[in-house]
Design an enzyme around this catalytic site. Sequence first.
Site, PDB file in Angstrom:
ATOM      1  N   LYS A 248       0.829  -1.199   0.000  1.00 36.24           N
ATOM      2  CA  LYS A 248       0.000   0.000   0.000  1.00 36.24           C
ATOM      3  C   LYS A 248       0.864   1.250   0.000  1.00 36.24           C
ATOM      4  O   LYS A 248       0.696   2.142  -0.849  1.00 36.24           O
ATOM      5  CB  LYS A 248      -0.937   0.021   1.213  1.00 36.24           C
ATOM      6  CG  LYS A 248      -1.882   1.212   1.221  1.00 36.24           C
ATOM      7  CD  LYS A 248      -2.544   1.418   2.575  1.00 36.24           C
ATOM      8  CE  LYS A 248      -1.625   2.146   3.523  1.00 36.24           C
ATOM      9  NZ  LYS A 248      -2.291   2.587   4.768  1.00 36.24           N
TER      10      LYS A 248
ATOM     11  N   ASP B   8      -6.397   0.714   0.920  1.00 40.46           N
ATOM     12  CA  ASP B   8      -6.441   1.113   2.328  1.00 40.46           C
ATOM     13  C   ASP B   8      -7.749   0.612   2.927  1.00 40.46           C
ATOM     14  O   ASP B   8      -8.467  -0.190   2.310  1.00 40.46           O
ATOM     15  CB  ASP B   8      -6.279   2.632   2.468  1.00 40.46           C
ATOM     16  CG  ASP B   8      -7.543   3.383   2.081  1.00 40.46           C
ATOM     17  OD1 ASP B   8      -8.404   2.811   1.364  1.00 40.46           O
ATOM     18  OD2 ASP B   8      -7.693   4.547   2.498  1.00 40.46           O
TER      19      ASP B   8
END
Length: 227
Positions: free
Chosen positions: A126, A145
């Site tokens: 991420k 996320d």
Amino acid sequence: MGTPLDSREAQTGEVIDRLYEQYPDPTISLEFSNRLELLVAVVLSAQCTDERVNEVTADLFEKYESAADYADASEEQLADDIYGITFHNSKAGYLQGIGEILVNEHGGEVPDTMADLTDLPGVGRKTANVVLQHGHDLTEGIVVDTHVQRLSRRLGLTDEESPENIEQALMDLVPEADWKEFTHLLISHGRETCTARNPDCADCVLEDVCPSSKEDHDVDLASGEAW
């Protein structure tokens, strides 16, 4: 309950089109002026609001201007300087370690490959995706996320649970040209409408195509169909 379209590809396309209309200029909300600041901000943002991160980094970035500054600082000092960030003690260790590796292995610069970025302490796919997209203008994947994880499942785009598997599923559905903006579209919608605890289904632009909608529909008793 809304009715999703016939295929996940069609569902994904409809979601993207509607969210672009709702949020025409989706972008990152973290504040930074260079790649190192971006990397630090994203590491700090894990399980912490962007607003809080921006408050802390306003002073942090004035004190720490280079990778060497982080490498030379003690973890205790860094922890004090990022106090108020969730898990500030652990993240202080990440920042100190990141500084050391950047200085020793990358000439003090933030690397531009997924492999090199994910070798840094506290950096997963991420964070690496965010740095690549917004720091190096390289898009290798989709940032997953908590908002993207929640909304992609609520909207019926995937049944996967882990961020890694969700990312792969979304990469197969979302046109590559939209990978970067897709994350920010879902983040914007997740913050404003499809919140974790009390989603505002009544005012949601995706309500009629969302399989998780909690809105009641009037039903034509003769046909048994919603109208």
